[in-house]
Write an enzyme that holds these catalytic residues in place. Structure first.
Site, short mmCIF file in Angstrom:
data_model
loop_
_atom_site.label_atom_id
_atom_site.label_comp_id
_atom_site.label_asym_id
_atom_site.label_seq_id
_atom_site.Cartn_x
_atom_site.Cartn_y
_atom_site.Cartn_z
CG HIS A 13 -3.51 52.24 32.09
ND1 HIS A 13 -3.14 53.19 33.01
CD2 HIS A 13 -4.84 52.41 31.90
CE1 HIS A 13 -4.20 53.90 33.37
NE2 HIS A 13 -5.24 53.45 32.71
NE ARG A 54 -11.52 59.89 38.75
CZ ARG A 54 -12.24 59.35 37.76
NH1 ARG A 54 -12.29 58.04 37.61
NH2 ARG A 54 -12.92 60.12 36.92
P1 AMP Z 1 -8.82 54.22 32.49
O1 AMP Z 1 -7.64 54.88 31.88
O2 AMP Z 1 -8.91 54.38 33.98
O3 AMP Z 1 -10.10 54.52 31.76
O4 AMP Z 1 -8.59 52.66 32.31
C1 AMP Z 1 -8.29 52.11 31.06
C2 AMP Z 1 -8.31 50.61 31.17
O5 AMP Z 1 -7.34 50.20 32.14
C3 AMP Z 1 -9.65 50.06 31.63
O6 AMP Z 1 -9.96 48.88 30.89
C4 AMP Z 1 -9.40 49.76 33.09
O7 AMP Z 1 -10.23 48.74 33.61
C5 AMP Z 1 -7.96 49.31 33.05
N1 AMP Z 1 -7.34 49.42 34.38
C6 AMP Z 1 -7.38 50.49 35.22
N2 AMP Z 1 -6.75 50.20 36.38
C7 AMP Z 1 -6.31 48.92 36.28
C8 AMP Z 1 -5.59 48.03 37.15
N3 AMP Z 1 -5.21 48.40 38.36
N4 AMP Z 1 -5.31 46.78 36.70
C9 AMP Z 1 -5.69 46.38 35.46
N5 AMP Z 1 -6.38 47.18 34.59
C10 AMP Z 1 -6.68 48.42 34.99
#
Ligand code: AMP
Length: 291
Positions: free
Chosen positions: A43, A193
């Site tokens: 993030h 997760r």
């Molecule tokens: P989430 O909180 O899982 O909904 O993710 C929020 C944002 O962070 C989304 O645009 C995801 O694709 C991005 N994201 C999640 N994991 C990663 C990662 N390992 N590397 C880069 N971006 C990520």
């Protein structure tokens, strides 16, 4: 005592809109990074990417109920707002939009945003509700934040394409930018997760990314897609994951099927996969091109 620096919290759509208005009035470009919180370095890399494209960055923290099916982990999804706000501030993110559920889904609301076709393949075949929930919440967040640019991770590659399609189809005045996936040393993509994994599961989970990397390298060097995919399934299974929802090689911009044969030179493809590690569902993807 030194007070820890945290991002400014904006708790309502009107506070969010006023914040963007004030930045615009100063002539500043606004970048937006939507998240569900429980922030990790993936993030934070999006925040840094956003800074390359704008003067100020706002993130949102909202666990979106409509992207979870009734049997999924909405209630147990990790929530860590205080430490999230500190992490955002240290990455240079000025503000965090943290709306309530009624702010985003007012009583009696019935509207959904459906990006046809793309939402119902791959991830959408196994989680048909998911991209409807994602497109709907991101459309609402865009309306509240009104950013010039928004940054999404390639970790959720299909999601990135769907948001891009939605913004284009609905004429939303926002540039949607993709950012590289951040990984642990052993290759596992960072994910909120991953906290669900036991020590043993965490160790085995590295085999998932490794199997995708091997398949991507094989296709790059001329192995037929069907052969590389079959070996990839076996490798994921041998690593102790399962069931495997899908492993597929698709065109990188349309997600069209590329068949079983050799990948044509010059085609940008993507290998995408989802598999279970115990009770935790992992997804990942990598670019594939033929040299
Ligand atoms: P989430 O909180 O899982 O909904 O993710 C929020 C944002 O962070 C989304 O645009 C995801 O694709 C991005 N994201 C999640 N994991 C990663 C990662 N390992 N590397 C880069 N971006 C990520």
């Amino acid at each position: 005592m030194l007070k820890t620096r945290t991002a400014e919290v904006l708790n309502s759509p009107s506070a969010m809109q006023a914040w963007t208005d004030s930045k615009r009035a100063e002539g500043l470009r606004v970048a937006f990074v939507p998240t569900m919180g429980a922030l990790h370095d993936g993030h934070l890399s999006l925040i840094r990417k956003a800074q390359e494209h704008a003067d100020v960055v706002v993130a949102s923290i909202f666990v979106n109920p409509t992207q979870f099916a009734p049997d999924e982990d909405f209630d147990s999804y990790p929530r860590a707002q205080d430490s999230d706000l500190e992490k955002l501030a240290s990455a240079g993110c000025l503000a965090a939009y943290c709306p309530s559920i009624p702010d985003m889904y007012p009583d009696g609301e019935t509207t959904r945003v459906v990006v046809e076709d793309l939402s119902f393949i791959l991830e959408g075949e196994f989680r048909p509700h998911f991209f409807i929930g994602v497109a709907t919440i991101v459309a609402k967040l865009f309306n509240h934040v009104r950013p010039d640019v928004a940054v999404f991770g390639q970790k959720d590659y299909q999601q990135l394409l769907i948001i891009r399609r939605m913004a284009r189809d609905l004429g939303m005045p926002v540039d949607v930018i993709g950012a590289e996936t951040i990984r642990e040393k052993d290759g596992l993509a960072l994910s909120s997760r991953n906290q669900y994994l036991s020590t043993d599961e965490r160790a085995k989970a590295a085999g998932f990314a490794k199997a995708l990397q091997v398949a991507a390298d094989q296709i790059k060097h001329g192995t037929a897609i069907s052969v590389a995919l079959a070996e990839c399934y076996s490798a994921i299974d041998a690593a102790g994951l399962g069931p495997i929802d899908y492993v597929a090689v698709r065109d990188a911009s349309s997600l069209d099927d590329l068949g079983d044969g050799y990948l044509d030179a010059g085609v940008d493809a993507r290998i995408l996969a989802a598999a279970w590690m115990g009770k935790t569902r992992l997804i990942d993807n990598l670019p594939v091109t033929r040299t």
